[in-house]
Design a protein around this motif. Structure first.
Motif, PDB file in Angstrom:
ATOM      1  N   THR A  32       9.056   5.968  11.112  1.00  0.00           N
ATOM      2  CA  THR A  32       8.513   4.787  10.601  1.00  0.00           C
ATOM      3  C   THR A  32       6.817   5.045  10.336  1.00  0.00           C
ATOM      4  N   VAL A  33       6.435   4.202   9.387  1.00  0.00           N
ATOM      5  CA  VAL A  33       4.936   4.508   9.085  1.00  0.00           C
ATOM      6  C   VAL A  33       4.313   3.017   8.903  1.00  0.00           C
ATOM      7  N   ASP A  34       3.270   2.725   9.414  1.00  0.00           N
ATOM      8  CA  ASP A  34       2.734   1.351   8.999  1.00  0.00           C
ATOM      9  C   ASP A  34       1.133   1.563   9.263  1.00  0.00           C
ATOM     10  N   VAL A  35       0.285   0.408   9.046  1.00  0.00           N
ATOM     11  CA  VAL A  35      -1.049   0.415   8.797  1.00  0.00           C
ATOM     12  C   VAL A  35      -1.665  -1.030   9.326  1.00  0.00           C
ATOM     13  N   THR A  36      -2.727  -0.887   9.887  1.00  0.00           N
ATOM     14  CA  THR A  36      -3.362  -2.035  10.280  1.00  0.00           C
ATOM     15  C   THR A  36      -5.151  -1.750   9.751  1.00  0.00           C
ATOM     16  N   SER A  37      -5.400  -2.792   9.323  1.00  0.00           N
ATOM     17  CA  SER A  37      -6.711  -2.548   8.463  1.00  0.00           C
ATOM     18  C   SER A  37      -7.452  -3.793   8.239  1.00  0.00           C
ATOM     19  N   THR A  38      -8.857  -3.684   8.067  1.00  0.00           N
ATOM     20  CA  THR A  38      -9.561  -4.873   7.817  1.00  0.00           C
ATOM     21  C   THR A  38     -10.462  -4.640   6.646  1.00  0.00           C
ATOM     22  N   ALA A  39     -10.670  -5.040   5.408  1.00  0.00           N
ATOM     23  CA  ALA A  39     -11.611  -4.716   4.433  1.00  0.00           C
ATOM     24  C   ALA A  39     -13.112  -4.575   4.834  1.00  0.00           C
ATOM     25  N   GLY A  94       0.255   9.401  -2.843  1.00  0.00           N
ATOM     26  CA  GLY A  94       0.169  10.118  -1.727  1.00  0.00           C
ATOM     27  C   GLY A  94       0.887   9.244  -0.661  1.00  0.00           C
ATOM     28  N   LEU A  95       0.569   7.913  -0.330  1.00  0.00           N
ATOM     29  CA  LEU A  95       1.176   7.282   0.644  1.00  0.00           C
ATOM     30  C   LEU A  95       2.625   7.013   0.404  1.00  0.00           C
ATOM     31  N   ALA A  96       3.124   6.703  -0.887  1.00  0.00           N
ATOM     32  CA  ALA A  96       4.513   6.553  -1.042  1.00  0.00           C
ATOM     33  C   ALA A  96       5.225   7.805  -0.584  1.00  0.00           C
ATOM     34  N   SER A  97       4.697   9.133  -0.753  1.00  0.00           N
ATOM     35  CA  SER A  97       5.148  10.422  -0.369  1.00  0.00           C
ATOM     36  C   SER A  97       5.283  10.441   0.912  1.00  0.00           C
ATOM     37  N   VAL A  98       4.077   9.944   1.842  1.00  0.00           N
ATOM     38  CA  VAL A  98       4.093   9.924   3.365  1.00  0.00           C
ATOM     39  C   VAL A  98       5.217   9.141   3.717  1.00  0.00           C
ATOM     40  N   ARG A  99       5.361   7.819   3.179  1.00  0.00           N
ATOM     41  CA  ARG A  99       6.591   6.908   3.405  1.00  0.00           C
ATOM     42  C   ARG A  99       7.936   7.375   3.394  1.00  0.00           C
ATOM     43  N   ALA A 100       8.311   8.147   2.079  1.00  0.00           N
ATOM     44  CA  ALA A 100       9.472   8.868   1.975  1.00  0.00           C
ATOM     45  C   ALA A 100       9.784   9.909   3.092  1.00  0.00           C
ATOM     46  N   ILE A 101       8.889  10.693   3.219  1.00  0.00           N
ATOM     47  CA  ILE A 101       9.030  12.077   4.194  1.00  0.00           C
ATOM     48  C   ILE A 101       9.269  11.434   5.604  1.00  0.00           C
ATOM     49  N   VAL A 102       8.488  10.470   5.865  1.00  0.00           N
ATOM     50  CA  VAL A 102       8.754   9.853   7.235  1.00  0.00           C
ATOM     51  C   VAL A 102       9.953   9.297   7.621  1.00  0.00           C
ATOM     52  N   GLU A 103      10.465   8.456   6.419  1.00  0.00           N
ATOM     53  CA  GLU A 103      11.721   7.618   6.572  1.00  0.00           C
ATOM     54  C   GLU A 103      12.742   8.822   6.489  1.00  0.00           C
ATOM     55  N   ILE A 155       0.708  -1.420  -0.059  1.00  0.00           N
ATOM     56  CA  ILE A 155      -0.019  -0.060   0.048  1.00  0.00           C
ATOM     57  C   ILE A 155       0.839   1.276   0.010  1.00  0.00           C
ATOM     58  N   PHE A 156       2.199   1.220   0.400  1.00  0.00           N
ATOM     59  CA  PHE A 156       3.257   2.397   0.461  1.00  0.00           C
ATOM     60  C   PHE A 156       3.785   2.397  -0.824  1.00  0.00           C
ATOM     61  N   ASP A 157       3.680   1.641  -1.831  1.00  0.00           N
ATOM     62  CA  ASP A 157       4.430   1.477  -2.965  1.00  0.00           C
ATOM     63  C   ASP A 157       3.896   2.682  -3.779  1.00  0.00           C
ATOM     64  N   ARG A 158       4.740   3.356  -4.915  1.00  0.00           N
ATOM     65  CA  ARG A 158       4.187   4.231  -5.736  1.00  0.00           C
ATOM     66  C   ARG A 158       3.296   3.446  -6.682  1.00  0.00           C
ATOM     67  N   PHE A 159       2.155   4.191  -6.906  1.00  0.00           N
ATOM     68  CA  PHE A 159       1.194   3.754  -8.371  1.00  0.00           C
ATOM     69  C   PHE A 159       0.470   2.700  -7.559  1.00  0.00           C
ATOM     70  N   ARG A 160       0.545   2.170  -6.276  1.00  0.00           N
ATOM     71  CA  ARG A 160      -0.323   1.241  -5.949  1.00  0.00           C
ATOM     72  C   ARG A 160      -1.619   1.512  -5.039  1.00  0.00           C
ATOM     73  N   ARG A 161      -2.711   1.075  -5.408  1.00  0.00           N
ATOM     74  CA  ARG A 161      -4.004   1.354  -4.817  1.00  0.00           C
ATOM     75  C   ARG A 161      -4.521  -0.040  -4.479  1.00  0.00           C
ATOM     76  N   ALA A 162      -5.290   0.253  -3.507  1.00  0.00           N
ATOM     77  CA  ALA A 162      -6.198  -0.905  -2.753  1.00  0.00           C
ATOM     78  C   ALA A 162      -7.205  -1.413  -3.927  1.00  0.00           C
ATOM     79  N   THR A 163      -7.202  -2.802  -4.131  1.00  0.00           N
ATOM     80  CA  THR A 163      -8.228  -3.296  -5.231  1.00  0.00           C
ATOM     81  C   THR A 163      -9.461  -3.026  -4.951  1.00  0.00           C
TER      82      THR A 163
END
Length: 298
Positions: free
Chosen positions: A254-261, A240-249, A221-229
């Motif tokens: 660190t940045v992480d996510v927990t989620s349930t569809a 957006g999330l790729a940019s978030v990870r780059a800035i935080v790192e 989900i933090f890879d560039r151009f990747r979006r949830a199916t």
């Protein structure tokens, strides 16, 4: 996995020249085919990205152009235009240009990180509590279907961060919480210092009650151009999330996510309050600021 072979055929002829058989040579070209597929997929993603970005940038440009033309017509008709209408128009133009600059800066940062370059952070003393409240205030008026709950553990939470980029991080996470919970609901933003005795890090969590992320998509989900199916039909560029990870790192965090569809997501960022060279100073070299408990707000 599938393998790809490139065959070359040679006829075998008898003494009279008639074809008596065939010899075939096969060459494994799997790696070449897969490399080409990756390049073609990247090209398709690039084209989609350009289309989305051009659309996103045209929107504020259209706003700026329309309002500037309207204000010019009003000035031409009257020597004394309505001050309130003028103020509102200029405020809208300012917001549109700010939005464009953030998008452009996000693309520049992404290009730098993809090229293996470090971001040049403009660190300055920053109050993360004030920054979070600022971001929420920006979204609160535009997201009438959502309720915001702030859980701020202090009146101030200061560190040495790149304020503009950290603003982009918080804005991305809050904006996504709104966008990916289209039916509304509560967006919870919590902020606290890392537990004593060190309190070296700030910890920010953004929770939503939206569509969530399928388990198979979470690792990417933090890879560039990747979006949830399950995000089909919801606007987004996948940067957006790729940019978030780059800035935080780049801040050493660190940045992480927990989620349930179907049950929402929680994004957590953890950033050091001081750069590494400052954290490595002897104890007592940097006085800590007193932080007072702050009640939750909504």
């Amino acid at each position: 996995e599938d393998a790809f072979l490139n065959f070359v055929y040679f006829p075998l002829r008898d003494a009279d020249g008639a074809v008596d058989g065939i010899v075939a040579f096969g060459v494994d070209v799997t790696e070449q085919v897969r490399a080409r597929q990756v390049i073609e997929a990247a090209a398709r993603q690039r084209d989609v990205l350009f289309q989305m970005v051009s659309h996103d940038l045209r929107s504020p440009l259209t706003t700026i152009r329309g309002l500037s033309q309207l204000l010019q017509r009003q000035l031409a008709r009257s020597a004394a235009p309505d001050p309130e209408r003028l103020r509102q128009g200029l405020s809208t133009i300012d917001a549109a240009t700010t939005r464009m600059m953030r998008q452009i800066n996000e693309l520049i940062d992404l290009a730098r990180t993809e090229a293996g370059q470090d971001l040049t952070l403009e660190r300055e003393p920053t109050d993360l509590v004030a920054l979070v409240e600022e971001v929420v205030s920006e979204y609160r008026h535009a997201a009438s279907r959502h309720r915001f709950e702030l859980e701020l553990g202090a009146v101030e939470l200061r560190g040495e961060w790149d304020r503009d980029r950290l603003h982009r991080v918080v804005s991305n996470l809050v904006g996504n919480a709104i966008k990916y919970s289209p039916d509304g609901g509560t967006v919870r933003i919590s902020l606290e210092a890392e537990p004593a005795p060190t309190a070296e890090h700030a910890v920010l969590r953004v929770r939503d009650e939206g569509i969530g992320i399928p388990a198979d998509d979470i690792p990417y989900i933090f890879d560039r151009f990747r979006r949830a199916t399950n995000a089909q039909g919801i606007d987004g560029t996948g940067i957006g999330l790729a940019s978030v990870r780059a800035i935080v790192e780049q801040h050493g965090g660190t940045v992480d996510v927990t989620s349930t569809a179907g049950a929402g997501s929680t994004f957590t960022i953890r950033v050091p309050r001081l750069p590494r060279e400052r954290r490595d100073q002897p104890a007592g070299a940097t006085p800590a600021r007193e932080e007072r408990a702050r009640p939750a707000s909504s």
